[in-house]
Design a protein around this motif. Structure first.
Motif, PDB file in Angstrom:
ATOM      1  N   CYS A 180      -3.943   5.510   8.865  1.00  0.00           N
ATOM      2  CA  CYS A 180      -4.557   5.530   7.538  1.00  0.00           C
ATOM      3  C   CYS A 180      -3.895   6.641   6.720  1.00  0.00           C
ATOM      4  O   CYS A 180      -3.821   7.791   7.161  1.00  0.00           O
ATOM      5  CB  CYS A 180      -6.066   5.759   7.631  1.00  0.00           C
ATOM      6  N   ILE A 181      -3.392   6.272   5.542  1.00  0.00           N
ATOM      7  CA  ILE A 181      -2.733   7.238   4.649  1.00  0.00           C
ATOM      8  C   ILE A 181      -3.379   7.093   3.276  1.00  0.00           C
ATOM      9  O   ILE A 181      -3.317   6.021   2.665  1.00  0.00           O
ATOM     10  CB  ILE A 181      -1.213   6.984   4.545  1.00  0.00           C
ATOM     11  N   GLN A 182      -3.967   8.155   2.789  1.00  0.00           N
ATOM     12  CA  GLN A 182      -4.626   8.123   1.484  1.00  0.00           C
ATOM     13  C   GLN A 182      -4.270   9.387   0.709  1.00  0.00           C
ATOM     14  O   GLN A 182      -4.470  10.491   1.208  1.00  0.00           O
ATOM     15  CB  GLN A 182      -6.153   8.044   1.638  1.00  0.00           C
ATOM     16  N   ILE A 241      -4.012  12.023   6.229  1.00  0.00           N
ATOM     17  CA  ILE A 241      -3.261  11.230   7.209  1.00  0.00           C
ATOM     18  C   ILE A 241      -4.100  11.162   8.475  1.00  0.00           C
ATOM     19  O   ILE A 241      -4.496  12.198   9.018  1.00  0.00           O
ATOM     20  CB  ILE A 241      -1.887  11.858   7.509  1.00  0.00           C
ATOM     21  N   LEU A 270      -2.168  -0.876   9.791  1.00  0.00           N
ATOM     22  CA  LEU A 270      -2.275   0.073   8.686  1.00  0.00           C
ATOM     23  C   LEU A 270      -3.610  -0.180   8.010  1.00  0.00           C
ATOM     24  O   LEU A 270      -3.893  -1.299   7.574  1.00  0.00           O
ATOM     25  CB  LEU A 270      -1.134  -0.108   7.673  1.00  0.00           C
ATOM     26  N   ASN A 271      -4.441   0.841   7.924  1.00  0.00           N
ATOM     27  CA  ASN A 271      -5.783   0.688   7.367  1.00  0.00           C
ATOM     28  C   ASN A 271      -5.722   0.126   5.954  1.00  0.00           C
ATOM     29  O   ASN A 271      -4.860   0.485   5.151  1.00  0.00           O
ATOM     30  CB  ASN A 271      -6.496   2.047   7.367  1.00  0.00           C
ATOM     31  N   SER A 277      -5.465   2.320   2.816  1.00  0.00           N
ATOM     32  CA  SER A 277      -4.319   3.238   2.694  1.00  0.00           C
ATOM     33  C   SER A 277      -3.663   3.099   1.326  1.00  0.00           C
ATOM     34  O   SER A 277      -3.603   2.015   0.746  1.00  0.00           O
ATOM     35  CB  SER A 277      -3.300   2.950   3.791  1.00  0.00           C
ATOM     36  N   HIS A 278      -3.136   4.237   0.852  1.00  0.00           N
ATOM     37  CA  HIS A 278      -2.393   4.258  -0.417  1.00  0.00           C
ATOM     38  C   HIS A 278      -1.550   5.529  -0.438  1.00  0.00           C
ATOM     39  O   HIS A 278      -2.063   6.633  -0.274  1.00  0.00           O
ATOM     40  CB  HIS A 278      -3.347   4.256  -1.615  1.00  0.00           C
ATOM     41  N   ARG A 301       0.807  -1.211   0.000  1.00  0.00           N
ATOM     42  CA  ARG A 301       0.000   0.000   0.000  1.00  0.00           C
ATOM     43  C   ARG A 301       0.851   1.276   0.000  1.00  0.00           C
ATOM     44  O   ARG A 301       0.400   2.309  -0.481  1.00  0.00           O
ATOM     45  CB  ARG A 301      -0.914   0.026   1.228  1.00  0.00           C
TER      46      ARG A 301
END
Length: 548
Positions: free
Chosen positions: A454-456, A464, A407-408, A411-412, A381
């Motif tokens: 979570c990182i998107q 974040i 890590l969710n 996430s990406h 991810r």
């Protein structure tokens, strides 16, 4: 000293006199040129007017009937009406082919000495000059033809040269009056301008001001920091030696040129339009030298009239920031990862010494499977290697602290973010995760100890989110937790969250905190996409080509 002061006054008086002479000469040249053009235009208009009147008279039935033997009463009345109504016209007559005047009218008494038309002229309407008893006369002659096209005579209109001279004299007098008024008004405003310039120069003499300017320019060129300034039209007005060296620009070629024509990657004009200062902004020059810039607007009388940028070598700043930002977090993460593996190796070594080979094999396979799943979930991810390494290290750190770290799944984070550079991302994420780990220090052993990240990154920007089930943040602490040096963890702390907020604000983002005492805390950060300059695009294309 008295001699020097006297020379200064003499020089200033000479400069003032020379300036006045130049102004007067300029006004005289302008007025003379305008007068000549006006007289020339008036003369041409007078000629066209006479030719038009003569042509119309030659085409009237009364004039043609007079030349064919008719009565002159109606023609004389017509000519008198023409002379009376047409401006700047003195004479109007009808002449036959033998030169005899059949009818006429004049602004003077009598019609002595009318100019005779030239029979050799082939034009139907032509201009002619000649000497008469009343002075030189300029006239327009129009040929009169019968129905068969035979020449019957001429319709002649004209002016005495004395009338022309009076017109010229009147025009010159008008211009002289205008020039006198203009000189009076110009003198008045010149005096006002001189007072304004003197106040703007703070009472300095021109030579003193020039000397100060040269001295300050030498001081600016001696600085190690680069300085570049632009005016309100986004044109470069100053560039010192250090900035010239950093940006590989020539002062002679750059000063006076548009900013983006000289340095296309610059965003200094953003400060000019926003009117807000920006500090410690990382950027790259045209020679790919990493620098930090402070950009401030130049404000005069409440209006932004320019902007100035101060460039500093970023190498030393990065070295000092490593103790507070991302590098320390990566190092700490790798240390935790190494410590965890050492513990695993000790277990394997013990099983081998006990000759529990099957158990050792099972332990290794299970450990490899779990590790692969954990690392694969992160690297699949998170495509940026440094950020993925940070999360893997924090995973090991969480196992040491007996904290469940996740890590969710949504996430990406791509390689080469459009929203936040890698070093800034490591600093923000590392401080938030470490802050989440610290929230479990005052939590009972049996409580739930979980941290979810979570990182998107999408087209709208970077999101974040770091959520923990720790002790939460009291309202009083929440009001000051972003202040530099404020901490509830003892002396030497209080830099992490302050650094996070400064980085987020520098990139136009915002931080939202939700916390309930005893239940946990959630930090949510949103950062909009940043404009890519030409150098960043080129580096990104080079990295893509290298991977291909």
């Amino acid at each position: 000293m008295k001699l020097l002061a006297h020379l200064k006054k003499t020089l200033n008086a000479q400069l003032v006199t020379l300036s006045v002479m130049v102004i007067v000469l300029t006004v005289l040249i302008a007025m003379g040129s305008s007068l000549w053009l006006n007289l020339r235009s008036s003369h041409q208009m007078m000629d066209r007017s006479m030719m038009d009147v003569a042509y119309l008279l030659a085409r009237t039935q009364d004039v043609r009937g007079l030349l064919e033997g008719g009565s002159d009463q109606s023609v004389t009345a017509l000519l008198q009406q023409v002379v009376r109504r047409v401006n700047d016209l003195d004479v109007a007559v009808v002449i036959d082919t033998e030169g005899s005047m059949l009818a006429g009218a004049s602004t003077r008494s009598g019609l002595q000495g009318v100019v005779q038309p030239d029979p050799s002229r082939t034009d139907p309407v032509f201009l002619q000059e000649g000497e008469t008893e009343n002075g030189m006369e300029r006239c327009a002659c129009a040929k009169v033809f019968d129905q068969e096209g035979n020449l019957l005579g001429y319709a002649v209109v004209g002016v005495y040269m004395r009338s022309v001279y009076r017109m010229v004299a009147g025009t010159v007098l008008q211009y002289l009056l205008i020039a006198a008024v203009a000189l009076c008004i110009g003198g008045f405003w010149a005096r006002r301008l001189a007072r304004y310039i003197k106040s703007e120069l703070a009472g300095y003499e021109p030579e003193d001001l020039y000397r100060l300017m040269v001295q300050r320019a030498d001081i600016w060129d001696a600085l190690e920091e680069g300085v570049m300034a632009i005016d309100e039209n986004e044109r470069i007005i100053y560039l010192n030696a250090a900035a010239k060296q950093m940006l590989e620009l020539s002062v002679d070629e750059a000063v006076g040129q548009p900013l983006h024509q000289v340095y296309s990657a610059s965003t200094l004009d953003r400060v000019l339009h926003s009117g807000k200062a920006e500090y410690n902004v990382p950027l790259k020059s045209l020679v790919h030298v990493k620098i930090l810039a402070d950009r401030m607007p130049i404000v005069k009388n409440g209006r932004t009239v320019g902007a100035v940028a101060i460039f500093r070598n970023r190498t030393e700043m990065v070295r000092l920031a490593e103790d507070l930002t991302g590098v320390n977090h990566v190092v700490e993460a790798l240390r935790a990862n190494t410590h965890e593996f050492m513990n695993k190796l000790h277990v394997i070594l013990g099983l081998l010494q006990l000759e529990e080979y099957k158990e050792a094999e099972r332990y290794v396979l299970e450990l490899t499977k779990v590790r692969a799943q954990s690392m694969g979930g992160i690297t699949g991810r998170i495509q940026e290697p440094a950020v993925a390494a940070l999360l893997i290290g924090k995973l090991s750190r969480a196992q040491e602290l007996r904290v469940v770290f996740r890590l969710n799944a949504s996430s990406h984070f791509p390689h080469g973010s459009r929203c936040l550079p890698t070093d800034a991302m490591i600093s923000v994420l590392g401080n938030l995760i470490e802050n989440a780990f610290d929230s479990f220090k005052n939590v009972a052993d049996g409580a739930v100890r979980e941290v979810e990240v979570c990182i998107q990154e999408e087209a709208q920007g970077l999101l974040i989110c770091v959520e923990d089930t720790g002790c939460g943040i009291p309202p009083k602490v929440r009001q000051r937790m972003f202040e530099q040096g404020f901490s509830t963890k003892g002396q030497g702390r209080g830099t992490g969250l302050a650094l996070v907020q400064s980085i987020v604000q520098a990139y136009g983002g915002d931080v939202r905190v939700e916390s309930v005492v005893g239940l946990g805390t959630t930090f949510t950060i949103h950062i909009p996409p940043q404009e890519e300059n030409t150098e960043d695009k080129q580096e990104k294309e080079e990295r893509d080509c290298t991977r291909l």
